[in-house]
Design an enzyme around this catalytic site. Sequence first.
Site, PDB file in Angstrom:
ATOM      1  N   TYR A 151     -25.446 -52.769 -25.123  1.00 62.56           N
ATOM      2  CA  TYR A 151     -26.375 -52.615 -26.244  1.00 62.56           C
ATOM      3  C   TYR A 151     -26.748 -53.948 -26.868  1.00 62.56           C
ATOM      4  O   TYR A 151     -27.728 -54.060 -27.587  1.00 62.56           O
ATOM      5  CB  TYR A 151     -25.777 -51.698 -27.326  1.00 62.56           C
ATOM      6  N   LYS A 208     -14.287 -49.146 -16.025  1.00 65.08           N
ATOM      7  CA  LYS A 208     -14.814 -48.906 -14.678  1.00 65.08           C
ATOM      8  C   LYS A 208     -14.447 -50.142 -13.858  1.00 65.08           C
ATOM      9  O   LYS A 208     -15.307 -50.844 -13.301  1.00 65.08           O
ATOM     10  CB  LYS A 208     -16.338 -48.680 -14.772  1.00 65.08           C
ATOM     11  N   ASP A 250     -15.610 -42.286 -15.063  1.00 59.44           N
ATOM     12  CA  ASP A 250     -16.110 -41.061 -14.432  1.00 59.44           C
ATOM     13  C   ASP A 250     -15.023 -39.995 -14.395  1.00 59.44           C
ATOM     14  O   ASP A 250     -15.277 -38.810 -14.667  1.00 59.44           O
ATOM     15  CB  ASP A 250     -16.679 -41.338 -13.028  1.00 59.44           C
ATOM     16  N   ASP A 259     -19.947 -44.277 -26.280  1.00 61.03           N
ATOM     17  CA  ASP A 259     -21.064 -43.510 -26.826  1.00 61.03           C
ATOM     18  C   ASP A 259     -21.146 -42.157 -26.117  1.00 61.03           C
ATOM     19  O   ASP A 259     -21.272 -41.101 -26.740  1.00 61.03           O
ATOM     20  CB  ASP A 259     -22.364 -44.307 -26.606  1.00 61.03           C
ATOM     21  N   ASP A 297     -19.671 -38.215 -27.592  1.00 59.56           N
ATOM     22  CA  ASP A 297     -20.537 -37.038 -27.691  1.00 59.56           C
ATOM     23  C   ASP A 297     -19.962 -35.883 -26.880  1.00 59.56           C
ATOM     24  O   ASP A 297     -20.005 -34.727 -27.297  1.00 59.56           O
ATOM     25  CB  ASP A 297     -21.960 -37.353 -27.198  1.00 59.56           C
TER      26      ASP A 297
END
Length: 362
Positions: free
Chosen positions: A141, A189, A221, A245, A249
């Site tokens: 970001y 990751k 994942d 993020d 959620d």
Amino acid sequence: MDARIVVLAGDGIGPEVTAEAEKVLTAVGQKFGHTFTFDQQLMGGRAIDELGTSLPDATVEAAKTADAVLLGAVGGPKWDNPNAADRPERGLLAIRKALNLFANLRPVKLHPQLIAASAIKEEVLAGVDLLVVRELTGGAYFGPRKEAGADGDEAYDTMLYTTPEIERVVRLSAEAAMGRSKKLTSVDKANVLASSRLWRRVTVEVLKEYPELEVEHVLVDAMAMHLIRRPADFDVVVSENLFGDILTDEASMLAGSMGMLPSASLGDLMNNHNLPLGLYEPIHGSAPDIAGHSIANPLAAILSSAMLLRHSLGLEKEAAAIEAAVDSVLNEGVRTMDIAHTGTETVGTVVMGDLVVQALGR
Ligand code: NAD
């Protein structure tokens, strides 16, 4: 105690739900002998309309010297033009940066009364009590990027991290885990991304300071799958900005409704009480589809105010009183529309806030 709380009510349902949180904070202050002063400041769409910027300097100044900041939500279709010079969400990113809020804490605890409101099976949900910590000021970001432009065919974002950025959020998560069940899961990751390999290396190093912690490193994942399959096995989960993020959620769906989940963003600035200056907000957005109808669930905002008392004012008893009052109202079978089901009584935003205040008084 006297405390000054900057309120950024924002757009859509933001002002509706923050008004209820203020009402509850005032009531808890009266009950326990504290005075909370609310300093209303502009940010987001309304700030663009009134002052031509999503984050006025006066808001930043007021927030920096406050004891805590309470935010509703910003944004809405009115300001959705992607080519606009300024957008409400820019205000949010900018205030996080200005206050150096590097860790977003999202507790996900299932209220047993709401098990029917979740899309996940009851046996999977039993015992879910997570704290997801998302790094907030680094990664894709904020790293160097290239826009494709009108006729361009190449664009990129850069997931950039430095050792100190990783150290501080992992340390904060480790401290949180020490105060809970001493279990910490770090998500990355590392099998593919260089920034994740740094994340893994720094995490391993920092966590040597916490030999009592049970530590697990999970690839993002796989984590996306485990969160739905066996959420109760996790306690504190920490990850970088983009992964966090998405995972926060996903985790929010375990609790049934966005209208139930609070969050805290903490940094290294200290307030007048020598505690972290934090920004507290419900995880939901400005919900333009229901704004103005007084049907929004104010409980996420009210529970955010409980987090504010706990983390920025050190008022644990008062925070717990708010959480108990929310539980008590849910036990009585009262619900806002988003969490209603057969056999419950549906009320609007203001009545829900009033009922929490009444429950505090008991
Ligand atoms: P949203 O969270 O606003 O709404 C998603 C759905 O959940 C909607 O159907 C909404 O009615 C419902 N909902 C959300 N909060 C609720 C509540 N308290 N009670 C009952 N129902 C609730 O997400 P969205 O629709 O994707 O975004 C709307 C706007 O909010 C956009 O402009 C977006 O950029 C902005 N947004 C802001 C923030 C923030 O300020 N932190 C966060 C997310 C989205």
